[in-house]
Design a protein around this motif. Structure first.
Motif, PDB file in Angstrom:
ATOM      1  N   VAL A 148      -5.326  -2.464  -0.829  1.00 44.54           N
ATOM      2  CA  VAL A 148      -4.884  -1.383   0.047  1.00 44.54           C
ATOM      3  C   VAL A 148      -6.107  -0.779   0.719  1.00 44.54           C
ATOM      4  N   PHE A 149      -5.949  -0.451   2.011  1.00 43.27           N
ATOM      5  CA  PHE A 149      -6.990   0.269   2.751  1.00 43.27           C
ATOM      6  C   PHE A 149      -6.373   1.541   3.306  1.00 43.27           C
ATOM      7  N   VAL A 150      -7.029   2.684   3.090  1.00 42.93           N
ATOM      8  CA  VAL A 150      -6.544   3.980   3.560  1.00 42.93           C
ATOM      9  C   VAL A 150      -7.594   4.594   4.478  1.00 42.93           C
ATOM     10  N   THR A 151      -7.161   5.060   5.664  1.00 45.26           N
ATOM     11  CA  THR A 151      -8.107   5.635   6.622  1.00 45.26           C
ATOM     12  C   THR A 151      -8.439   7.090   6.344  1.00 45.26           C
ATOM     13  N   HIS A 152      -7.441   7.859   5.860  1.00 49.99           N
ATOM     14  CA  HIS A 152      -7.715   9.273   5.616  1.00 49.99           C
ATOM     15  C   HIS A 152      -6.643   9.872   4.711  1.00 49.99           C
ATOM     16  N   ALA A 153      -6.842  11.137   4.330  1.00 45.50           N
ATOM     17  CA  ALA A 153      -6.094  11.741   3.228  1.00 45.50           C
ATOM     18  C   ALA A 153      -4.737  12.303   3.605  1.00 45.50           C
ATOM     19  N   HIS A 154      -4.375  12.359   4.872  1.00 46.45           N
ATOM     20  CA  HIS A 154      -3.079  12.936   5.225  1.00 46.45           C
ATOM     21  C   HIS A 154      -1.946  12.086   4.641  1.00 46.45           C
ATOM     22  N   PRO A 155      -0.923  12.736   4.064  1.00 43.90           N
ATOM     23  CA  PRO A 155       0.087  11.992   3.314  1.00 43.90           C
ATOM     24  C   PRO A 155       0.922  11.032   4.147  1.00 43.90           C
ATOM     25  N   ASP A 156       1.032  11.257   5.461  1.00 41.54           N
ATOM     26  CA  ASP A 156       1.771  10.281   6.265  1.00 41.54           C
ATOM     27  C   ASP A 156       0.999   8.987   6.430  1.00 41.54           C
ATOM     28  N   THR A 205      -9.420  15.873   9.238  1.00 43.06           N
ATOM     29  CA  THR A 205      -9.989  15.548   7.939  1.00 43.06           C
ATOM     30  C   THR A 205     -10.775  14.259   8.110  1.00 43.06           C
ATOM     31  N   PRO A 206     -11.741  13.956   7.247  1.00 41.84           N
ATOM     32  CA  PRO A 206     -12.519  12.735   7.435  1.00 41.84           C
ATOM     33  C   PRO A 206     -11.627  11.498   7.605  1.00 41.84           C
ATOM     34  N   ASN A 207     -11.861  10.751   8.662  1.00 41.25           N
ATOM     35  CA  ASN A 207     -11.013   9.625   9.042  1.00 41.25           C
ATOM     36  C   ASN A 207     -11.891   8.425   9.369  1.00 41.25           C
ATOM     37  N   ALA A 208     -11.545   7.294   8.801  1.00 47.38           N
ATOM     38  CA  ALA A 208     -12.318   6.072   9.005  1.00 47.38           C
ATOM     39  C   ALA A 208     -11.557   5.104   9.902  1.00 47.38           C
ATOM     40  N   GLY A 209     -11.981   4.994  11.161  1.00 45.67           N
ATOM     41  CA  GLY A 209     -11.505   3.886  11.962  1.00 45.67           C
ATOM     42  C   GLY A 209     -12.037   2.596  11.372  1.00 45.67           C
TER      43      GLY A 209
END
Length: 246
Positions: free
Chosen positions: A55-63, A137-141
């Motif tokens: 799994v790869f997650v870009t940022h912490a927002h629940p959506d 919030t911190p977001n990783a493209g």
């Protein structure tokens, strides 16, 4: 490389449309990207929970990450044996989701791999390149590359030169386009619209564009039309069961 869209609704699920959720596959390896609200159920149309390899997650927002919880529940409580699930995310991005199950059995169900801004690493055969992109919030493209083909995904972000650099010459740009042609002042710089995404795709020389994260009820034809004023390549809108060969 194949992209299967599980959802794509912006912020909240729509009827029959989960939030973000994208299955990226190559040579039998299944990478689930941003398991947002509703994506875990949509995933079951394509494979078992135990069949997800990472799994790869870009940022912490629940959506973008809430359905990591039911995914792990299915792997722990289901009939199929599943090995620990590698989870790749910015530091702290999934802490709240993982804290929903503070038990040893769930701690053993995953392997957490946190990364910093602009890191590069590999996930199986995928070469992974990340960029810190502007959001609340911190977001990783992220850019996933196999050989000469690549998929670049924005997570959620405002227009950014860093995104143009990350997506330069990409085979497919999967881009958040919450709004049509105007971002409200309170979201400006942290979210995008279809018009600005079209400009980004042109500047990056992306071969193909898929718009995602549209607000529920948004007109897909309007979004394609507005993006098309800025970009002359193929444009699609993310919807459940859309499959793209990259």
């Amino acid at each position: 490389m194949w992209l299967t869209v599980l959802g794509g609704s912006g912020g909240i699920p729509a009827e029959g449309v989960p939030c973000s959720g994208y299955l990226v596959e190559h040579d039998g390896f299944r990478l689930l990207v941003d398991p947002g609200y509703g994506s875990a159920v949509a995933l079951l149309r394509h494979c078992r929970a135990a069949d997800v390899d990472a799994v790869f997650v870009t940022h912490a927002h629940p959506d973008h990450c809430a359905d990591l919880n039911p995914l792990l529940r299915m792997r722990v409580m289901g009939r199929e044996t599943a090995s620990p699930l590698p989870i790749y995310c910015p530091t702290g991005a999934v802490d709240r989701v993982l804290a929903l199950e503070p038990t040893a059995s769930y701690d053993e169900a995953y392997e957490l791999h946190e990364f910093g801004p602009d890191d590069k690493f590999s996930i199986d055969a995928f070469a992974v390149e990340t960029r810190s992109l502007p959001h609340f919030t911190p977001n990783a493209g992220v850019r996933f590359t196999i050989g000469s083909r690549s998929l670049t995904y924005t997570g959620d972000c405002g227009p950014s030169d860093a995104l143009i650099e990350l997506a330069s010459g990409t085979s497919l740009l999967l881009a958040e386009a919450t709004y049509l042609d105007h971002v409200p002042d309170e979201h400006r710089g942290c979210l995008s619209d279809a018009a600005s995404v079209g400009q980004t795709a042109t500047k990056a020389r992306a071969e193909r564009l898929v718009l995602t994260h549209l607000w529920p009820g948004a007109n897909h034809d309007d979004a394609r039309r507005v993006a098309g004023h800025q970009y002359d390549g193929r444009i699609d809108v993310a919807r459940p069961r859309l499959v793209v060969q990259i």
